[in-house]
Structures are given as C-alpha cells and as structure tokens.
Design a protein around this motif. Structure first.
Motif, mmCIF file in Angstrom:
data_model
loop_
_atom_site.group_PDB
_atom_site.id
_atom_site.type_symbol
_atom_site.label_atom_id
_atom_site.label_comp_id
_atom_site.label_asym_id
_atom_site.label_seq_id
_atom_site.Cartn_x
_atom_site.Cartn_y
_atom_site.Cartn_z
ATOM 1 N N TYR A 1 -9.199 10.454 0.527
ATOM 2 C CA TYR A 1 -10.287 9.736 0.617
ATOM 3 C C TYR A 1 -10.749 9.512 2.266
ATOM 4 N N LEU B 1 -10.365 4.099 3.100
ATOM 5 C CA LEU B 1 -9.089 3.676 3.189
ATOM 6 C C LEU B 1 -8.956 2.361 4.075
ATOM 7 N N LEU C 1 -4.000 6.203 9.619
ATOM 8 C CA LEU C 1 -4.440 5.103 9.026
ATOM 9 C C LEU C 1 -4.853 4.109 10.110
ATOM 10 N N CYS D 1 0.231 5.360 0.430
ATOM 11 C CA CYS D 1 -0.404 6.638 0.906
ATOM 12 C C CYS D 1 0.310 7.737 1.389
ATOM 13 N N LEU E 1 0.883 10.654 8.406
ATOM 14 C CA LEU E 1 -0.386 10.002 7.685
ATOM 15 C C LEU E 1 -0.547 8.526 8.467
ATOM 16 N N LEU F 1 -3.729 4.534 -1.852
ATOM 17 C CA LEU F 1 -4.438 4.905 -1.162
ATOM 18 C C LEU F 1 -4.449 6.576 -1.075
ATOM 19 N N ASP F 2 -5.306 7.351 -1.705
ATOM 20 C CA ASP F 2 -5.527 8.637 -1.659
ATOM 21 C C ASP F 2 -5.754 9.239 -0.411
ATOM 22 N N PRO F 3 -4.762 10.203 0.199
ATOM 23 C CA PRO F 3 -5.158 10.655 1.549
ATOM 24 C C PRO F 3 -6.395 11.420 1.754
ATOM 25 N N ALA G 1 0.877 -1.162 -0.053
ATOM 26 C CA ALA G 1 -0.041 -0.104 0.077
ATOM 27 C C ALA G 1 0.788 1.219 0.049
ATOM 28 N N THR H 1 4.424 5.309 3.370
ATOM 29 C CA THR H 1 3.811 6.551 3.910
ATOM 30 C C THR H 1 4.409 7.506 4.477
#
Length: 737
Positions: free
Chosen positions: A586, A591, A613, A558, A609, A582-584, A556, A605
């Motif tokens: 969203y 997510l 998550l 992000c 962030l 994973l677009d932050p 993944a 990441t």
C-alpha cells in the motif's frame, strides 16, 4: 507405510539382473540360468521377477508384515495332533518352496536348505479361562510377526480351544507362496490326515520344483514373446493414468502397523442376482465387479481413466497348478468411461480390455513398470493404486472324524487399496457351506477405517441401482444412501449455542491437538507443522501480553506475505488483541492513515519495514532474536480466561478501499468468524485432506476465509507470493503444491 512397494519401490532402482552366486561370480544368460536352476537346485539360483520386488520391499522395511499370507482352518471334531503333524510334515517335504532361503547381496538369490524342517507347533488353550479368545489371539499374533528373509519363511500351528474346536494355521511369506498355494495346501493336508487315520500310505511323489518356474521366467525374459508383450504394454500406456488416491498426510504410518480389513458380506440371493446380470451379457463376476468399482470411482472422483491391478494365478501347465510357490502376478487393466456409458457398457469395456491384456499377461508387473518408466522418462510410473481380485474357493475337504467349519484366508494390501471378492463353496463330509465376502484391505496412509466403511455403504447403494437396471447411464446411477441424501439436502443446521462462544484461535488449537505433525502452512518451499506454527504463535502472544495487550486492543501487523505473516496474525489473536493488517504494498500515505485511525497499542513487523512506517508505536520485530525476558512457558497456549477474552471481543479491523472517501475500519468479532466456519462446515465438509491457497491480500476480508478455513479444519494453507498471485498460471501451480 510401504503401500505400493511392488509397483513403486522396485522401480526406483536399477533392475536386479540374474546372477550366479558361484566362486567366479559370473553372469549367466537365460539358458544357463534354466540349466543351473534345474540341474543343481542345491546351489543358489536367482529370484523370479516378482520375487525380486518383494525381496526389495521387505529388505527396505524388515518390520513389514503386509507380505505375510496364510489361512486358518477352523475344525469341529476329534483331531489327533500327532497324525495332523505327520500329515503336514509330508506336505512340506513334497513342496520344495518350503525349504527356500534367501541370500542377500548385490543381487538376491535363493537356495533350497538341506536341513530338516521343524514340525507343526501344537498349542492347547483348553484349560484357559477363555480358550476361543486365547486361540484367536495366538492366530493373530502368528499372522502379524514379520519374517526374517534369511531364515525359515513359514510357520504353522495346530491349536486346540476345547470342546472339539481346533484351528490349523499356516502363515508364510509371499516370496515363497501365493493364494493358490494356500488352497492346495488345505486340500492336501486334509487328504494326508484322512489317509493316515485310515492306515493308508501317503503319496511319496515330489511336486514340481519351484526352480523350474524361475528357469522358465528367466528364459521368457529373453524370448521373442517377451518383446511382443513389452510392445503391447508400452502402447497401452503412452500416457500415465491419474492417481485415484492422494495420501492423507505427509507423516508415514509405521510399516509394522496394519489395520484390520473391512468386510462386506453379500447375501446368497444378492450374489445370485449379480451372477444373473453378468451372465445375461455373457460376462463373468470379475467383469461385473470391475465395472461396479469403475463406476464408483467415476462418480466419486470424477475420473474417466480407471486402472486396476488384476491379480493372476500365472500357472501355465498342470504341474505348476499343483505346486507351491510364488507364481502369482498382476496386470494393469485400463478402461476409459464417459457419463453416457451405461453399466452394461462399462462391463463390456472391462471384458474387452481384460481379453486383450490376458494375451500379454506373462510380462511381470515389475518389468511393465520399469519399461514404461523408461519410456516416460520419469522417476516413477505408477499404473494403479488399487488391486481387484475375484477368488472363487470351491474346495471339497474331508477330514476323517471331523468337519471343517470354515477356512479364513489372511492377506494384506501391498497397494493403498486391495479389494478381494472371496466366494467360498466348502464341502466337508458331504455338507456344503457357501458365502461371499468382499474384503477391503487398505493403507492408513491413504484411508481411515471410516473412509472404507463409507465406501462400502455407497457401493451397496450403487450395486442395488445396477441390479435394478444395468442400462442406466453411469451419471444417473445412485450412490448416496437415503440418510446421506437427506443430510445433504436439508437446510444448514442452526448453530449450537456454544459454537458462537468459541475463539477463532481455539478452533485452530483443536486442530493442533488432532494432527500436530501435519503440515499447516507452506510458503515458497518452507513449511510449518501445526505444532510448530502453534508454538511460534504462542511465543509472540506471550511477548505481546507482556507489552500490555488486552482484549479489544488493536495490534497493527505489517509484514510481507509468508510464514511470519500467519504466525503474526495467530499470535495477536492469542494475546487477546484484534489484528489490523497493513499490506506493505500500500502507499505510505494510506498506511500512515490506518495507523493513526486505528490507534494500535503495538506493531508486529520486520526491521526493514519499521523504518518506512516511521511510527512511534512499540514494535515487535519478527526477524529479531527472542527477548531475554522470554521464559520456557512461552511456547504454551495463553489461557484466554486470564485476560477475560471472550467471543464478543475484537478479532480484526480491515479497512475499506476508501473509494467514496477516507477508508473506514470495519471491526469484526471472534464469534462472527466462528459462525462463518461453523455454518459452512456441513455444506462443504472441509477436512485435513484439503489444500487452501491464500491468494488475497491479508488486508482484504476474503483472506479471513482462506486463512482460517484451512487452519481451523486441519487443512494445508499455501501462502501465495505477491508476484505469483498476479500471475494466473503461477497461482494455479502454487495451489497444487
């Protein structure tokens, strides 16, 4: 390379005013300058306007050689070296431009050296294994050695290559001579030599002093006519034309390296057809060739505002026409085209504009550029990036006991592209030879040799179309060869079997090897070259490999839009994993669902962030220091064969919108992406000259095309920020970076 030095570099600084280099170091008005130049030529006196621009360019780049001009006369017969040397010695004593030396300082100046000048050098290669090759290599070396402005600004050689083949070469700096000077010297040298062979006396009269021209140049700049000329050019350029040629790359070609020109020989009957079409409309060869190149760039560049620099001899009286010196200048000639214009219309537009511009040709190009720059309130005012010159050489040369085989001029571009149409009509001992050669001199900062060869082949097609019907609208004129048309219209070729075996990051690595220092990615003022981007992605890849990432594992990612996002995607692919974006922006619920559903083995990441998550997945923080376990080889490309990575393995997983239920992850393999890029390449001809914008979210599948379309063709990727992408105006501006 310094390609627009006459038109650009000079304009970046204040004008160098004429200054008397005397004990009191005081400034003089134009009348005093004229008197000083002619009455006391042994003292330093100012440079002319165009000389100043050349001096400035050469001073900034001492290794520069594109201001070396000259010619080589190839002779068959019996030549007496001592007589030839004496004949040349008489020539250089008659023209004081050969004695010019430059004085550097706050304002550059020049003076006539009183010391005796060295004679022509004699070289004999007849005893070597390949005398012709040795002679031609020596000629080339002489043309490509830079001059020191504080020293002698010319060199000449008489070269013997055996079997009665001789070369007489003259190379000088453009600051003391121009193309007309070279033609004068060829004729005068041959006349002197023939007279000496016959035992006759030489003419002892001195030619007009170059100081006379400098004085008249200074006087003109304070005259009423100068003000009228200035008003004309300012009115002509209330708006600036768009550039024709964008630079190929940000890296600069060394000024000392100049490519050989590309030449296009026009057969005699073809050139006669050109003359017939021009004369049919009462126009000249220059009008025809201007129209030909204007129509070409209208078709290729879709530009309807064309400006070419047209060189001029700029010799205003009989005395100047027989004197050696830097008299030449250039004027910017502008025409506007429409699709409905016929070729004959464009010729007439060129003729009308040239006729107007010739009336105001006295104002030096340096002054035109400077004053337009002030009017536009801009740092630069480049009016043209291509010069077009028609040079007819009608020379009657007699060498006693020998004949002139040919005369080859030497000059290089001071602009991105300099095109010269050389028409030779050389009569030697009652034998005449004729030829027409179009010479393309170019800068490697703007063109490759292949680019120029393509241009030449398309011009040939366009020329034939024009000659068949000069009343054809520009938009209907042919420009592609039969081969190019067939290639463009044929169906997309089947993919080679090995093309589908490529890994997406291997295609990127191939571009790294081709152009390591080219800019790969840009984000809000920051950028990475292909080499730097590759090394940083490799470092991440090795870290993921040590964490246990294997082919088909999901990783993944992000990250906010930026350079780290691009590094992260490439690093995951190089490690063998498939990235899960994973677009932050969203919602947290979406997510978390994608993280749970895709079951990634690692997460790439930022520290800001990872807490949001709230995941227990092992994380690599892009904003954290490199781990202590990293070694020196981490910047090298991982070997795909080590983990058994192949084109059928996973490249990414992108989730659908979920509008009809829960989002679903779509798995795409490496070969799917490479197939897309391979099939589209022949259709769009993507290259390193292209700039791409990454506007879409990297969690949307169109981003794959934007991202890898750029990085796998050598282009430049502009990562558009989220805020900018939501503003159409800002997005368009970002895409032009």
């Amino acid at each position: 390379m310094c390609c627009q030095l006459i038109t650009t570099l000079w304009l970046s600084f204040i004008r160098l005013e004429y200054m008397d280099i005397s004990p009191n170091n005081s400034f003089l008005d134009s009348a005093s300058v004229a008197k000083e130049c002619t009455a006391l030529p042994a003292l330093p006196f100012p440079l002319s306007s165009d000389q100043q621009a050349i001096w400035f360019a050469q001073t900034l780049n001492p290794e520069l050689t594109n201001y070396n001009i000259g010619s080589v006369m190839i002779i068959d017969g019996n030549i007496v070296p001592d007589i030839m040397i004496k004949a040349f010695d008489s020539v250089i004593k008659r023209h004081d431009a050969f004695r010019l030396r430059i004085v550097a300082g706050t304002s550059p100046a020049q003076y006539f050296a009183s010391s005796a000048l060295p004679l022509m050098e004699f070289k004999d290669f007849s005893a070597t294994d390949n005398p012709i090759n040795e002679a031609e290599q020596y000629v080339k070396l002489n043309f490509t050695q830079p001059f020191n402005l504080a020293e002698r600004l010319w060199r000449s050689s008489l070269i013997y290559a055996g079997n009665n083949r001789w070369y007489w070469q003259l190379c000088c700096h453009h600051i003391i001579a121009d193309g007309t000077s070279l033609s004068l010297l060829n004729v005068e040298l041959s006349e002197n030599y023939s007279r000496l062979i016959r035992g006759e006396k030489l003419s002892a009269g001195a030619a007009l002093s170059y100081a006379d021209f400098v004085a008249s140049d200074a006087t003109y700049l304070s005259a009423k006519q100068c003000n009228k000329d200035q008003a004309f050019w300012l009115e002509r350029y209330t708006t600036l034309p768009p550039p024709l040629f964008p630079p190929l790359a940000t890296t600069r070609t060394p000024a000392s390296y100049l490519p050989d020109p590309v030449t296009w020989m026009l057969e005699e009957n073809l050139f006669q057809r050109i003359e017939q079409v021009a004369s049919l409309y009462g126009l000249s060869i220059l009008h025809f060739m201007y129209a030909l190149f204007a129509c070409y760039f209208k078709r290729i560049k879709n530009s309807d505002d064309i400006v070419f620099g047209i060189p001029l001899h700029n010799r205003r009286n009989a005395q100047q026409k027989t004197a050696v010196g830097m008299y030449a200048s250039v004027i910017p000639v502008r025409i506007r085209l429409t699709d409905e214009d016929t070729f004959s219309d464009v010729m007439q537009k060129a003729a009308d504009e040239l006729r107007l511009c010739y009336k105001h040709q006295r104002l030096p190009i340096t002054e035109i550029q400077r004053r337009i720059k002030n009017q536009q309130k801009t740092d630069s005012a480049n009016l043209f990036d291509m010069s077009l010159s028609y040079e007819p050489y009608d020379v009657n040369i007699h060498l006693e006991g020998a004949s002139v085989h040919t005369i080859k001029p030497h000059h290089r571009a001071q602009y991105p592209l300099a095109i010269t149409i050389n028409q030779y009509a050389i009569t030697s001992n009652n034998k005449q030879s004729q030829s027409v050669c179009v010479e393309f001199n170019f800068s490697l900062d703007y063109f490759t040799p292949a680019d120029i060869q393509v241009m030449q082949s398309r011009l040939a097609v366009l020329l034939e179309g024009v000659l068949q019907n000069s009343d054809t609208p520009v938009s209907h004129l042919p420009i592609l060869s039969t081969h190019e048309r067939q290639k463009l219209l044929q169906p997309a070729p089947a993919i080679e079997s090995d093309a589908s075996d490529l890994l997406i990051h291997e295609m990127f690595e191939a571009q790294v090897r081709r152009s390591p220092q080219a800019i790969a990615v840009v984000f809000e003022g920051e950028s990475l070259t292909y080499d730097a981007l590759n090394r940083r992605a490799n470092t991440l890849a090795h870290q993921l490999i040590r964490m246990g990432v294997h082919p088909n594992d999901r990783v993944a990612i992000c990250l906010q839009r930026g350079l780290d996002m691009v590094i992260g995607i490439l690093g995951i692919l190089k490690a063998g994993g498939g990235y899960v974006p994973l677009d932050p922006v969203y919602p947290g619920e979406r997510l978390n669902y994608m993280l749970e559903d895709s079951a990634p083995v690692a997460l790439v990441t930022h520290s800001g962030l990872v807490q949001a998550l709230n995941s227990a997945i092992p994380a690599v923080l892009m904003d954290a220091p490199f781990p202590a376990s990293a070694d020196e080889d981490d910047e090298n490309n991982p070997v795909p064969l080590s983990p058994g990575l192949a084109a059928h393995h996973l490249a990414y997983v992108i989730y659908t919108s979920g509008s009809t239920g829960q989002p679903k992850g779509v798995m795409v393999e490496h070969r799917n992406i490479t197939r897309l890029l391979t099939v589209s390449q022949p259709v769009f001809s993507f290259s390193r000259n292209d700039t791409w914008s990454l506007c879409h979210s990297f969690a949307f599948d169109f981003s794959v095309w934007e991202l890898f379309g750029a990085l796998c063709s050598g282009g430049r990727l502009i990562v558009v920020s989220t805020a900018c992408a939501r503003s159409a105006t800002d997005a368009r501006a970002a895409a032009k970076l």
